[in-house]
Design an enzyme around this catalytic site. Structure first.
Site, mmCIF file in Angstrom:
data_model
loop_
_atom_site.group_PDB
_atom_site.id
_atom_site.type_symbol
_atom_site.label_atom_id
_atom_site.label_comp_id
_atom_site.label_asym_id
_atom_site.label_seq_id
_atom_site.Cartn_x
_atom_site.Cartn_y
_atom_site.Cartn_z
ATOM 1 N N SER B 190 0.798 -1.224 0.000
ATOM 2 C CA SER B 190 0.000 0.000 0.000
ATOM 3 C C SER B 190 0.832 1.276 0.000
ATOM 4 C CB SER B 190 -0.937 0.005 1.201
ATOM 5 O OG SER B 190 -0.195 -0.066 2.405
ATOM 6 N N HIS B 218 -5.417 -3.889 -1.933
ATOM 7 C CA HIS B 218 -5.072 -2.856 -2.915
ATOM 8 C C HIS B 218 -4.937 -3.456 -4.314
ATOM 9 C CE1 HIS B 218 -4.501 0.650 -0.274
ATOM 10 N NE2 HIS B 218 -4.125 -0.233 0.628
ATOM 11 N N LYS B 249 -12.414 -0.507 -0.580
ATOM 12 C CA LYS B 249 -11.559 0.260 -1.494
ATOM 13 C C LYS B 249 -12.167 0.220 -2.898
ATOM 14 C CE LYS B 249 -7.354 -0.002 1.244
ATOM 15 N NZ LYS B 249 -7.847 -0.591 2.494
#
Lengths: 80, 415
Positions: B190, B218, B249
């Site tokens: 990240s 991610h 996310k």
């Protein structure tokens, strides 16, 4: 090779990312942020395998592992 | 009352210490939905400013997508607001199991279990599947939630140098005597935006009979040709034993996460993982939204394709301006400034230019590796990125760092 040289060589190879960084026998490893508490495990296992000893978990403290000199003192306590 | 002046003073002193170190975190209030264009009140009480957001994890721009919002509305109407229960008492609806099955298919695994967040998934999974006879071997840059999860687990834990496969192999040899071994990594890291070498890790795990754990928070939704994640990109789809990921996310950005992997491991989590057993089920409205996100992503790769193009445009633009970037090809593009104060000043000046991006410094990133972490989205259009590049140029010129090498920036500003 003396024990303290063996341990210093291991620490440099195991933990340093930057080859130019200088470590000595009294460099603070844990309190200096070079070795984190997780990564102490491999150092303990290395010492136990290399010197045919068993270090009790309650003796493998961050303080006892904080410099190569201190590690040598600790290992010598358990070598028969 | 036990909250005496002494107690209060203790905390005030601690908080002042955080401020003195310059690492005191302050929230910025956003007066709009999450999107490329947002309205921000910063500092608190200041007039609201319209800015371009380049620091959200909203990689696919789905956080406020009308189809997702609509599906969430319908889910709210059809299944209510809350469940007032953990999953195994009376907190599992048909749509929860539907989502688990769909995530399993999307990630190419055998089964999936939902958690309130990926933080909870990572906090619970290791304790549920390992004992003190086992070992966890993690990359040294894994996410904080994985570190917390390992701390909660009785198994031995060891680390290997970041993405260093020779070092990992040594560790697998060192711990060959353990009953079970798990190698642990992020798919995309990240802070640096680099990608784990999952193909090599799968080969090593096969060779040494170790399981492989990958946090895809991610990655899920946009890494790989159809957005399935790092394992798709590395050609090892279907070969990962344990994947954790988040719905907070790219996959809609609301909340929730999961453990997805070998069916026995997922069942162990269902029986033993404490964040699953002792916290509330994911709200139906969120489940309905994520199900819609998976509809969108399985029908078309348009959004991840746009994200890929935006990322290329952004990286190329920053390099042409003369910034030092962390190498990589993911939408996480760290602009390296090295000096902590410079990263904070730079972020503030960007904000004044209408660009919202945060400066990160120690201890979030290593000492001397301060940066502006930019994150690109499919919600950005080229005009957003062009405006952001113009702002970066103006602020970069102000500090005289354009075209400088890492060493030259450090010489100019120190570490």
């Amino acid at each position: 090779m003396e024990m303290k040289d063996v341990i210093l060589e291991y620490v440099i190879e195991e933990y340093l990312e930057d080859e130019d960084e200088v470590l000595t026998f009294d460099s603070p490893l844990i309190s200096g942020g070079i070795v984190d508490s997780f990564s102490m495990v491999s150092l303990k296992r290395f010492l136990e395998n290399k010197y045919k000893i068993s270090i009790p978990d309650d003796k493998a403290t961050p303080e006892a592992f904080d410099t190569v000199d201190k590690i040598v003192t600790l290992v010598n306590e358990y070598i028969k | 009352m036990a909250y005496s002046d002494k107690v209060r003073n203790t905390y005030e002193g601690t908080l002042q210490g955080i401020k003195d170190k310059g690492v005191f975190k302050q929230e910025r209030y956003i007066h709009s939905s999450q999107a490329a264009d947002i309205e921000v009140e910063y500092p608190t009480g200041a007039p609201i400013q319209k800015v371009i957001n380049i620091c959200a994890n909203n990689y696919l721009g789905l956080s406020s997508h009308p189809d997702v919002v609509q599906a969430a509305h319908e889910g709210l109407d059809a299944r209510g607001y809350g469940m007032s229960s953990v999953r195994f008492i009376c907190g599992t609806q048909d749509i929860h199991r539907e989502l688990e099955n769909r995530v399993t298919e999307f990630l190419g695994t055998e089964d999936t279990i939902l958690f309130p967040s990926c933080m909870d998934a990572n906090a619970g999974v290791f304790e549920a599947i390992l004992t003190d006879e086992d070992v966890m071997i993690s990359d040294r840059l894994v996410h904080a939630s994985i570190i917390d999860g390992m701390r909660l687990c009785a198994a031995m834990h060891d680390t290997f140098k970041h993405s260093n496969m020779k070092h990992l192999e040594k560790k697998l040899q060192l711990h060959a005597d353990k009953r079970l071994k798990v190698v642990i990594t992020d798919g995309v890291f990240s802070m640096d935006g680099d990608t784990a070498k999952l193909d090599e890790m799968v080969a090593l795990c096969d060779k040494y009979d170790a399981m492989l754990f990958v946090d895809e928070s991610h990655s899920s939704g946009f890494i790989g040709k159809t957005g399935r994640g790092t394992h798709e990109k590395c050609g090892v789809f279907g070969k990962i034993d344990i994947i954790t990921t988040t719905f907070g996310k790219a996959l809609g950005g609301a909340s929730g996460g999961c453990v997805s992997g070998r069916k026995e491991l997922v069942e162990m989590c269902r029986q033993k993982a404490r964040p699953y057993l002792f916290s509330n089920t994911i709200a139906p409205v969120v489940v309905a939204g994520v199900n819609k996100v998976l509809d969108i992503l399985t029908k078309s790769t348009e959004r991840r394709d746009k994200l890929e193009k935006n990322t290329e445009f952004w990286r190329k633009g920053l390099l042409e301006l003369g910034f030092v970037l962390q190498p990589g090809d993911t939408p996480i593009v760290p602009v390296m400034l090295f000096n902590a104060k410079l990263s904070q000043d730079f972020s503030k000046d960007l904000y004044d230019e209408g660009i919202y991006a945060i400066g990160f410094f120690f201890p979030v990133v290593p000492n001397g590796a301060a940066r502006i972490r930019t994150q690109i989205s499919a919600g950005h259009d080229i005009h957003h990125l062009e405006k952001a590049l113009a702002a970066f140029k103006k602020v970069g010129d102000k500090y005289g760092i354009l075209g400088l090498t890492k060493q030259e920036i450090i010489e100019k500003y120190g570490l």
